[in-house]
Motif scaffolding. Structure first.
Motif, PDB file in Angstrom:
ATOM      1  N   ASP B 346      66.335   3.281   8.983  1.00 23.22           N
ATOM      2  CA  ASP B 346      65.210   3.935  10.317  1.00 23.22           C
ATOM      3  C   ASP B 346      63.989   4.297   9.269  1.00 23.22           C
ATOM      4  O   ASP B 346      63.467   4.908   9.499  1.00 23.22           O
ATOM      5  CB  ASP B 346      65.637   4.710  11.076  1.00 23.22           C
ATOM      6  CG  ASP B 346      67.024   4.979  12.293  1.00 23.22           C
ATOM      7  OD1 ASP B 346      66.511   3.941  13.165  1.00 23.22           O
ATOM      8  OD2 ASP B 346      67.525   4.991  12.559  1.00 23.22           O
ATOM      9  N   ARG B 462      69.880  -4.536   4.962  1.00 22.20           N
ATOM     10  CA  ARG B 462      70.306  -2.660   6.098  1.00 22.20           C
ATOM     11  C   ARG B 462      71.369  -1.890   5.267  1.00 22.20           C
ATOM     12  O   ARG B 462      71.641  -1.852   3.842  1.00 22.20           O
ATOM     13  CB  ARG B 462      71.001  -3.444   7.346  1.00 22.20           C
ATOM     14  CG  ARG B 462      71.387  -2.100   7.954  1.00 22.20           C
ATOM     15  CD  ARG B 462      72.405  -2.484   9.235  1.00 22.20           C
ATOM     16  NE  ARG B 462      71.532  -3.489  10.107  1.00 22.20           N
ATOM     17  CZ  ARG B 462      71.157  -3.625  10.677  1.00 22.20           C
ATOM     18  NH1 ARG B 462      70.461  -3.044  11.030  1.00 22.20           N
ATOM     19  NH2 ARG B 462      70.656  -4.946  11.458  1.00 22.20           N
ATOM     20  N   TYR B 464      72.586   2.189   5.690  1.00 19.43           N
ATOM     21  CA  TYR B 464      72.383   3.415   7.106  1.00 19.43           C
ATOM     22  C   TYR B 464      73.623   4.500   6.198  1.00 19.43           C
ATOM     23  O   TYR B 464      74.777   4.183   5.210  1.00 19.43           O
ATOM     24  CB  TYR B 464      73.553   2.458   7.961  1.00 19.43           C
ATOM     25  CG  TYR B 464      74.782   1.859   7.910  1.00 19.43           C
ATOM     26  CD1 TYR B 464      74.832   0.761   7.885  1.00 19.43           C
ATOM     27  CD2 TYR B 464      76.076   2.571   7.783  1.00 19.43           C
ATOM     28  CE1 TYR B 464      75.764  -0.554   7.594  1.00 19.43           C
ATOM     29  CE2 TYR B 464      77.062   1.358   7.592  1.00 19.43           C
ATOM     30  CZ  TYR B 464      77.200   0.432   7.725  1.00 19.43           C
ATOM     31  OH  TYR B 464      78.224  -0.342   6.989  1.00 19.43           O
ATOM     32  N   PRO B 465      73.313   5.458   6.722  1.00 22.44           N
ATOM     33  CA  PRO B 465      73.663   6.614   6.694  1.00 22.44           C
ATOM     34  C   PRO B 465      75.475   6.221   7.203  1.00 22.44           C
ATOM     35  O   PRO B 465      75.867   5.738   8.191  1.00 22.44           O
ATOM     36  CB  PRO B 465      73.787   7.798   7.057  1.00 22.44           C
ATOM     37  CG  PRO B 465      72.833   7.171   8.336  1.00 22.44           C
ATOM     38  CD  PRO B 465      72.795   6.132   8.016  1.00 22.44           C
ATOM     39  N   SER B 466      77.170   6.854   6.176  1.00 22.93           N
ATOM     40  CA  SER B 466      77.989   6.912   5.974  1.00 22.93           C
ATOM     41  C   SER B 466      78.730   7.738   5.616  1.00 22.93           C
ATOM     42  O   SER B 466      79.082   7.899   4.347  1.00 22.93           O
ATOM     43  CB  SER B 466      78.312   5.313   6.630  1.00 22.93           C
ATOM     44  OG  SER B 466      80.087   5.524   6.465  1.00 22.93           O
TER      45      SER B 466
END
Ligand SMILES: Cc1cc2nc3c(=O)[nH]c(=O)nc-3n(C[C@H](O)[C@H](O)[C@H](O)COP(=O)(O)OP(=O)(O)OC[C@H]3O[C@@H](n4cnc5c(N)ncnc54)[C@H](O)[C@@H]3O)c2cc1C
Lengths: 298, 674
Positions: B346, B462, B464-466
């Motif tokens: 984001d 992409r 993304y947090p994980s």
């Protein structure tokens, strides 16, 4: 009262009848008249466009023509696959205006039938538009307590030249709507991941793997509900959840955007078809407060 | 009748292959006013030029027409030859038989006929050629350098060392630009500040450099040799003459949690202060937006703390005007921020950072004292994924160019991380690796071979947090697009270099061009890489396009030598092909009616207003006058003038009518023909 054309397509008469029910109930609640396109035909999704471009175009154009004859400029198309077909057809006809004339003629006219004047609209676009006035002011039950993972899948956002979405890989429209209705939305990395729809019957293993990937990240991001706007996504994520989850993995309710908006607008679970999901929504509903003051005033 | 000589060049085979040159010469002899006509194999050669010179003297020519290649090629050569034979160079006229005839035609008869027509038109024009003398323009031997990054510093120092005074304008409170923010620099890994700060101090204290820091160029008027530049000195709210840079003020400032611009938002700063400890000048500035005194009038702690009474909340912006003869634009670049990348978590995840932010983490003077710690929780990352080409080479995002420096600085970053934290795992995701430059590929090899940096050829999709970490999703483009998911603790984006946000606005003030991306344009990408199309303005550094420090410095020195070369002349000579407003003795004075339509259309602001007065000083009328120093000879004013009071030297109305008349083979003889 505002009027908009309505194209339910086959899914909404079959497996996704709850989607259909929620769209109709929501429209009614918002005092919007849905005029079903008289004598609509199959949109051609799943096979026609892969086999014969002309047939695919004509199938979609036939529905656009019927809408136009009924004096409609816009058609609400809840199914993402139908939306994709109709929007792709209008885009192609707008790009090739002479073709639009030819097809209008072949479909029986009348002579001044302008197919490029009809636009297919999906529920996300529709609600974004309704939010500032209609939906925002009529919402009576804030969706507080809901932590939503918005899942767009593919056909709602891609390809951008058909779907008119600005950031097709990182869309935020559903988030905007749900936040305005009082929900929290989570950030996660699978919002536009494929749900495996095309393999639904031919290679189920792919669908199950995709479903699990989506479930995992949504849960990890802290979501307690998954929001979709496509019957295929819903089927793969709701119906198959018991298949891809193992013991100890908690099921995640999957709701249509129109169902969530309907709840905010004060509609009851029955009116929105919420009793017919595979994953129970009861726990989720119990977190919601009563119908009360307008959401946007708080 | 004029005595004109026509010289037809074969240009080897270039013209002779399709044009019968002897035939053209013979036909020319029949044209009115032509006294001699010859053809020759190479007129531009020494014997060719001698031929022209001899004819001028022997035949007593009053004008020559050289039928050869484009005037862009050899007009100067032939005019010099004419001058050497005692003819005014502007009486020499070029008829283009190569680019405009032989090269574009195949039929020999038709081409020959066309060649004769071209020569005929030029002979007709040549009869009205007047002797002209170059315009002499006085020269102010001072230079303006805009931008105080390494480009501006280098250019200013070189010019000053050449004996010329320089005004160096820097928009921010300190010199240094991006280089001051860097940790260590490729390909040698020397500390950026250590090599930069001595240069900053030198520029700040040089006797011939006048530093205007925290200032901006407001307006530029004039032309090469004679620019008037107004400079806005922004209010610092600190009197620089009193301030000693002791630091008492910022120690007292209660606003201690503001995000440091210099540290790219990773460190803290106060509302009054210097951007970094080595700043030049070392005088603080008050950030008005965030200062409590400005907001509520209830603070003033810095004022009380200042031992020399230098704080002045009532200070105002100040405008000064400087006269300079040349300008160097050295305004540098910006990097895209991570918010430009919604696909990468984001665009606002604390552990997704830009390369420039990584420089601050790696810098000994940075917010972590040079330790690589991730911003979210201060942990040392075990795996760092570097994503190259973030925003560069992406025509779909409107940026097709390569930012050029990122492959090298990413290799540097991966190495620095590994040097600082040995167990760390640096992974670089790249489209490919570009290491053109002295010692560059060797540097990259060191990263991969000695420091074990893992390079994966891929396109990143992409982030993304994980699970408290980040997942980078990418397609392995070497192994058939296979999908990869890599876990990382820190993701570093090599974000694209982009022009300064106000680059276009400044370009309009300076009157210089820029390309579709917003980088400043040079006259010729290969042969004139530091000059702008507007005379007297030069380019240095990354304002012209992505560049690393060695290239930036080389170009800055080149720009400085161009300035010094320009100033080596006593005065400037300019082409006399400029507009002229009709003037006549009283009582007519001028047929100019003073409507000033010309003033409206002139793109070079070359039209002035002249008051004509009688002996007693009474105003008779106001007429237009052309400033020959500014006029570029475009002729727009000529077309706009309703009274036909303006004419363009070398392209007068009567010359153009004569040429057209000759082409139409009519015998139009404009009035006043010689
Ligand atoms: C992350 C990163 C790492 C790098 N690492 C290296 C490296 O290791 N080795 C290497 O060789 N290169 C490196 N570079 C490249 C290097 O930073 C540039 O080559 C160099 O900074 C270019 O200098 P410049 O003076 O042209 O521009 P800048 O450094 O951008 O300086 C421009 C100056 O002009 C000022 N300015 C701008 N507009 C105006 C205006 N209108 N009026 C007045 N002043 C103005 C600015 O405030 C600034 O001070 C790196 C770059 C980045 C982004």
């Amino acid at each position: 009262m505002d009027t908009i054309g309505y194209f339910p397509g086959c899914s909404l008469q079959g497996s996704a009848f709850d989607y259909d029910r929620s769209v109709r109930a929501l429209a009614q609640q918002l005092s919007i008249v849905l005029r079903e396109i008289p004598d609509w035909v199959c949109c051609g999704a799943s096979s026609a466009h892969a086999v014969d471009r002309e047939v695919a175009l004509c199938l979609a154009a036939d529905t656009l023509a019927k809408a136009r004859r009924a004096g409609l400029d816009e058609v609400l198309v809840p199914c993402a696959m139908c939306f994709q077909r109709l929007a792709a057809a209008s885009q192609e006809l707008t790009e090739h205006r002479s073709l639009a004339g030819e097809i209008a003629g072949a479909l029986g006219g009348p002579a001044d039938l302008d197919l490029t004047r009809v636009k297919a609209v999906n529920p996300v676009e529709w609600l974004v538009r309704l939010l500032p006035g209609t939906l925002g002011t009529r919402a009576r039950r804030p969706l507080t307590g809901l932590r939503v993972a918005c899942y767009y899948g593919c056909l709602l956002v891609r390809p951008p030249k058909v779907t008119r979405v600005e950031e097709p890989e990182a869309p935020r429209q559903m988030e905007g709507i749900l936040k305005a209705l009082g929900a929290t939305t989570v950030r996660w990395g699978r919002a536009t991941e494929c749900c495996g729809a095309s393999f639904s019957l031919s290679r189920k293993s792919v669908v199950l793997r995709q479903g699990l990937r989506i479930w995992e990240l949504a849960v990890e991001a802290g979501a307690n509900v998954l929001c979709v706007a496509c019957p295929m996504c819903h089927a793969n994520l709701d119906m198959r959840q018991s298949e891809f989850l193992s013991e100890g993995q908690e099921a995640l309710p999957v709701l249509y955007l129109t169902q969530l908006a309907g709840l905010a607008a004060g509609l009851g679970p029955e009116q929105l078809g919420l009793g017919d999901h595979f994953v129970s929504v009861d726990r989720l509903l119990s977190t919601l407060g009563p119908v009360g003051r307008p959401v946007t005033d708080t | 009748m004029a005595r004109i000589g026509v010289f037809v060049c074969h240009c080897g085979e270039n013209i002779a292959r399709t044009v019968d040159c002897a035939g053209v010469a013979a036909a020319s002899l029949e044209m009115p006013g032509v006294a001699t006509a010859v053809d020759y194999r190479y007129l531009c050669s020494d014997p060719g030029q001698a031929l022209i010179r001899e004819a001028i003297v022997k035949v007593g020519l009053a004008g020559v027409v050289i039928a050869s290649c484009s005037p862009r090629m050899h007009e100067k050569t032939f005019r010099r030859a004419a001058e050497a034979a005692g003819l005014n160079p502007y009486l020499c006229e070029i008829a283009n038989l190569r680019e405009q005839c032989s090269w574009v035609h195949t039929d020999r008869d038709q081409a020959t006929r066309k060649a004769i027509e071209i020569v005929r038109a030029h002979v007709a024009r040549a009869r009205y050629n007047a002797p002209l003398v170059p315009v002499r323009v006085p020269l102010t031997r001072r230079a303006l350098v805009v931008g105080g990054g390494i480009a501006g510093i280098q250019a200013a120092l070189d010019i000053a060392e050449g004996g010329v005074e320089v005004v160096l304008v820097e928009r921010s409170p300190s010199l240094g630009g991006h280089m001051a923010q860097l940790s260590e620099t490729f390909p040698t890994l020397d500390c950026s500040q250590c090599i930069l700060t001595p240069r900053m101090v030198e520029a700040g204290t040089h006797g011939r450099i006048r530093l205007e820091a925290y200032s901006e160029v407001e307006k530029v008027e004039g032309y090469v040799g004679n620019f008037q530049v107004s400079i806005r000195r922004k209010a610092r709210y600190v009197d620089p003459n009193r301030c000693t840079g002791c630091g008492a003020c910022w120690q007292q400032c209660p606003m201690k949690k503001l995000k440091s611009v210099f540290d790219e938002g990773l460190g803290k700063r106060t509302a009054i202060g210097v951007p970094f400890p080595q700043a030049v000048p070392n005088k603080p500035v008050i950030d008005r937006e965030n200062c409590i005194q400005f907001k509520t009038k209830k603070c003033g702690r810095c004022q009380k703390a200042c031992p020399v009474g230098a704080i002045d909340f009532d200070q105002q912006d100040d405008l000064v005007t400087e006269q300079v003869g040349a300008i160097v634009a050295a305004t540098g670049f910006q990097v895209l921020g991570k918010e430009a990348f919604p696909l990468y978590a984001d665009g606002d995840h604390p552990d997704v950072i830009t390369g420039l932010q990584f420089e601050r983490l790696a810098s000994a003077s940075g917010p972590t004292g040079g330790e690589i710690r991730r911003p979210s929780d201060g942990e040392i990352p075990r795996t760092v994924v570097f994503i190259q080409c973030a925003g560069s080479r992406e025509p779909a995002l409107g940026r097709g160019y390569c930012s050029k420096i990122c492959c090298m600085y990413t290799a540097k970053h991966a190495m620095l991380y590994k040097h600082k934290y040995h167990p760390g795992r640096p992974i670089v995701l790249c489209m490919d690796v570009r290491t053109g430059g002295k010692g560059y590929d060797e540097f990259w090899r060191r990263a991969t071979e000695q420091d074990g940096v893992l390079y994966i050829r891929s396109r990143s999709a992409r982030v993304y947090p994980s699970g408290g970490r980040l997942v980078v999703q990418a397609a392995d483009t070497l192994l058939g697009g296979e999908r990869m998911e890599l876990e990382a603790d820190l993701v570093v984006l090599a974000t694209a270099m982009v022009p300064q946000p106000d680059a276009r606005a400044l370009a309009r003030k300076l009157g210089i061009g820029y390309d579709s991306d917003g980088w400043y344009s040079e006259v010729h990408p290969k042969l004139r890489p530091v000059e702008c199309a507007s005379a007297g303005i030069f380019l240095a550094g990354a304002c012209q396009g992505p560049k690393d420090i060695p290239e930036t410095v080389a170009q800055a020195s080149a720009a400085a030598s161009k300035v010094l070369g320009l100033f080596a002349a006593r005065e400037l000579l300019r082409e006399p092909l400029v507009s002229r407003v009709h003037r006549a003795p009283p009582p007519v004075h001028s047929i100019c009616g003073g409507c000033f339509a010309c003033e409206q259309v002139c793109p070079y602001r070359a039209i002035e207003r002249e008051e004509i007065r009688d002996r007693k000083g009474n105003l008779i009328k106001v007429v237009a006058r052309v400033n020959a120093g500014l006029c570029q000879g475009c002729g727009t004013c000529v077309a706009a003038c309703r009274a036909k009071a303006i004419d363009l030297e070398g392209f007068t109305d009567e010359q153009i009518v004569a040429a057209l008349g000759a082409l139409a083979e009519s015998n139009v003889e404009p009035a006043g023909a010689r």
